[in-house]
Design an enzyme around this catalytic site. Structure first.
Site, PDB file in Angstrom:
ATOM      1  N   ASP A 129       0.654  -1.176  -0.110  1.00  0.00           N
ATOM      2  CA  ASP A 129      -0.065  -0.118   0.473  1.00  0.00           C
ATOM      3  C   ASP A 129       0.718   1.050   0.202  1.00  0.00           C
ATOM      4  OD1 ASP A 129      -2.228  -2.092   0.554  1.00  0.00           O
ATOM      5  OD2 ASP A 129      -2.266  -2.255   1.845  1.00  0.00           O
ATOM      6  N   LYS A 177       1.969   1.864  -4.823  1.00  0.00           N
ATOM      7  CA  LYS A 177       2.685   1.725  -6.259  1.00  0.00           C
ATOM      8  C   LYS A 177       1.864   1.845  -7.723  1.00  0.00           C
ATOM      9  CE  LYS A 177       2.859  -2.481  -3.903  1.00  0.00           C
ATOM     10  NZ  LYS A 177       3.004  -2.207  -3.162  1.00  0.00           N
ATOM     11  N   GLY A 228      -3.887  -4.385  -4.372  1.00  0.00           N
ATOM     12  CA  GLY A 228      -5.056  -3.580  -4.537  1.00  0.00           C
ATOM     13  C   GLY A 228      -4.487  -2.430  -5.474  1.00  0.00           C
ATOM     14  N   HIS A 229      -4.460  -1.779  -6.734  1.00  0.00           N
ATOM     15  CA  HIS A 229      -3.626  -0.688  -6.868  1.00  0.00           C
ATOM     16  C   HIS A 229      -4.844   0.391  -6.962  1.00  0.00           C
ATOM     17  CE1 HIS A 229       0.483  -4.127  -7.228  1.00  0.00           C
ATOM     18  NE2 HIS A 229      -0.250  -3.181  -6.017  1.00  0.00           N
ATOM     19  N   GLN A 272       1.839  -6.546  -2.893  1.00  0.00           N
ATOM     20  CA  GLN A 272       2.558  -6.180  -1.894  1.00  0.00           C
ATOM     21  C   GLN A 272       3.657  -5.655  -1.186  1.00  0.00           C
ATOM     22  OE1 GLN A 272       1.628  -9.624  -3.236  1.00  0.00           O
ATOM     23  NE2 GLN A 272      -0.585  -8.698  -2.672  1.00  0.00           N
TER      24      GLN A 272
HETATM   25  P1  IMP Z   1      -2.481 -12.926   1.909  1.00  0.00           P
HETATM   26  O1  IMP Z   1      -1.771 -12.105   0.552  1.00  0.00           O
HETATM   27  O2  IMP Z   1      -4.130 -13.186   1.293  1.00  0.00           O
HETATM   28  O3  IMP Z   1      -2.537 -14.978   2.362  1.00  0.00           O
HETATM   29  O4  IMP Z   1      -3.078 -12.044   3.181  1.00  0.00           O
HETATM   30  C1  IMP Z   1      -1.632 -12.391   3.689  1.00  0.00           C
HETATM   31  C2  IMP Z   1      -0.870 -11.169   4.565  1.00  0.00           C
HETATM   32  O5  IMP Z   1      -0.755 -10.200   3.516  1.00  0.00           O
HETATM   33  C3  IMP Z   1      -1.943 -10.687   5.174  1.00  0.00           C
HETATM   34  O6  IMP Z   1      -1.546  -9.281   6.174  1.00  0.00           O
HETATM   35  C4  IMP Z   1      -2.714  -9.065   4.590  1.00  0.00           C
HETATM   36  O7  IMP Z   1      -3.573  -8.411   4.764  1.00  0.00           O
HETATM   37  C5  IMP Z   1      -1.170  -8.936   3.618  1.00  0.00           C
HETATM   38  N1  IMP Z   1      -1.322  -8.318   2.017  1.00  0.00           N
HETATM   39  C6  IMP Z   1      -1.945  -9.117   1.596  1.00  0.00           C
HETATM   40  N2  IMP Z   1      -2.042  -8.310   0.302  1.00  0.00           N
HETATM   41  C7  IMP Z   1      -1.918  -6.864   0.488  1.00  0.00           C
HETATM   42  C8  IMP Z   1      -1.832  -5.682  -0.331  1.00  0.00           C
HETATM   43  O8  IMP Z   1      -1.672  -5.900  -1.233  1.00  0.00           O
HETATM   44  N3  IMP Z   1      -1.503  -4.589   0.785  1.00  0.00           N
HETATM   45  C9  IMP Z   1      -1.488  -5.100   1.944  1.00  0.00           C
HETATM   46  N4  IMP Z   1      -1.126  -5.794   2.868  1.00  0.00           N
HETATM   47  C10 IMP Z   1      -1.573  -7.281   2.133  1.00  0.00           C
END
Ligand code: IMP
Length: 429
Positions: A13, A16, A40-41, A225
């Site tokens: 977040d 990007k 989520g971009h 991420q």
């Molecule tokens: P997962 O990727 O859904 O398995 O989540 C694992 C961890 O990564 C959690 O803490 C999510 O909130 C975090 N996470 C996954 N995708 C994002 C992203 O795009 N931005 C911020 N945090 C993310």
């Protein structure tokens, strides 16, 4: 040959999407290499907001090839939703430049179910995943139970793979979680329909990327991420299941460590995290709330409020090291305007020790107390500033301290959501 890898320096977040869109005007192709619709971009063009979960943020520029690479896990229903969204918003012409790797893995209905059920079973130790089935899809990939996009193109192979995997998954759903098993026919017919919709986009994306590079084209790899969510290098177990670090971006694109690759870190002017896990500079106070409200810090995928805190320079330095960052893009500087004092963490105190790096054992990171450098804030609204020299002196001091802490230059500063709200100190592409 020109490859620019965009990597988040903290927990995702960082903004990007905007930067990839901004650089997109100078790129020939943008590739997503890992993760899935957990990302989520957000991109704002002329006041219109677009949120992409799977499609690369470069899609809004005509003539740019947009590629979903080999290392991704793709939920086909979510991809088709984004394709429809582009059609509905008059961007159908862009779909001719959309390419999906046949080697990417599929997110299946049982992955989404298992994500939710596993989180529930973890109780107080839940990771706070996005619930999109990303972890279970990568688990299957590693266990060699995964179903890939190319499998969808052959009815026979898809049926065989699904029958084999579903039997195993149904046993877990039923015996461990007491859930009703999924029926083969239902999953098969839903995915067969989705496969037909996706088929026109499927190709060998690694080959496409190589031929673009051989033609001298410029490539941007859009990391999703952030560094601290990396499976190996992040705050394990509070991480995602892929490799957001730069090396993972190349791997998931089908590229080796190619000469001429530059890695750019996207760093927010303060730090946020969504989901559980250590976050030394978190502010559970009115300043944290100020950052959340002013910065609109709510998840683009889940709507969850993000945890907010001061910029963590220790994590930033770590990100420079593990990604081989050559410069930074600092985002959301405008959000800090109006704060009397601003702070950057440059070290951690842990027991009797002072650390200038992340602890070896991330399991102890929650005991790290941040040590801060404090600065005077600035009152001015910087969102209309377009030249570095026109920023308030205090804001420039803040930025220059980030360069001291990270030991790399801040090349670009973003001061608002829209494309023009950008200060370029040094061209990147
Ligand atoms: P997962 O990727 O859904 O398995 O989540 C694992 C961890 O990564 C959690 O803490 C999510 O909130 C975090 N996470 C996954 N995708 C994002 C992203 O795009 N931005 C911020 N945090 C993310």
């Amino acid at each position: 040959m020109s490859i620019c890898v965009i990597t988040g320096t903290h927990w995702g977040d960082e903004g990007k999407g905007k930067i990839v869109d901004y650089l997109g005007s100078r790129a020939d192709a943008v590739v997503r290499s890992q993760g899935g619709n957990n990302a989520g971009h957000t991109v704002v063009v002329e006041g219109e907001k677009y949120i992409f979960h799977l499609i690369p943020s470069g899609i809004l520029h005509s003539g740019i090839q947009c590629i979903l690479g080999d290392g991704m896990v793709i939920d086909p229903a979510s991809l088709i939703e984004e394709v429809h969204m582009l059609r509905e918003r008059g961007r159908e012409d862009r779909l001719k430049d959309l390419h999906v790797s046949g080697r990417a893995h599929l997110v299946m209905p049982y992955h989404r179910m298992l994500d939710g059920l596993t989180e529930k079973r973890r109780g107080n130790d839940a990771l706070g995943t996005t619930g999109k089935g990303i972890g279970p899809a990568y688990e299957d990939k590693v266990a060699r139970l995964g179903i890939r996009v190319a499998d969808l193109l052959s009815e026979k192979r898809f049926a065989e793979r699904l029958r084999y995997t579903l039997e195993y998954k149904n046993a877990i759903l039923h015996k461990i979680f007491g859930e009703q098993p999924l029926t083969f026919e239902k999953v098969y017919s839903e995915y067969k329909r989705l496969g037909e919709l996706i088929a026109p986009f499927v190709t060998d994306t690694s080959r496409l990327v190589h031929s673009l590079l051989n033609e001298g084209k410029k490539l941007v790899v859009e990391g999703a991420q952030g560094t601290m969510l990396d499976l190996d290098h992040g705050t394990y177990p509070y991480v995602t299941s892929s490799h957001p670090v730069a090396a993972g971006s190349l791997l998931g694109t089908g590229l080796g460590p190619v000469h001429g690759t530059q890695v750019i870190g996207i760093c927010k002017a303060y730090t946020t995290r969504v989901g559980e896990g250590p976050f030394p500079t978190e502010l559970s106070n009115p300043i944290g709330e100020f950052l959340r409200e002013r910065g609109g810090e709510y998840g683009a995928t889940t709507g969850r409020p993000r945890r907010c805190g001061w910029l963590d320079g220790v994590v930033l330095r770590y990100a420079v090291r593990v990604n081989a960052l050559s410069s930074l893009v600092l985002t959301k500087l405008d959000v800090l305007g109006g704060l009397e004092r601003v702070k950057i963490c440059f070290g951690y105190r842990q027991g009797d020790s002072m650390l200038d790096d992340c602890p070896l054992d991330f399991g102890t990171m929650h005991t790290c107390e941040p040590v801060y450098q404090e600065f005077a804030g600035w009152e001015e609204d910087v969102s209309k500033v377009r030249h570095y020299i026109d920023l308030p002196r205090q804001a420039r001091e803040y930025i220059e301290y980030i360069e001291d802490v990270s030991r790399i230059p801040v090349a670009i500063i973003s001061v608002g959501q829209d494309r023009p709200a950008t200060i370029t100190r040094k061209e990147i592409l």
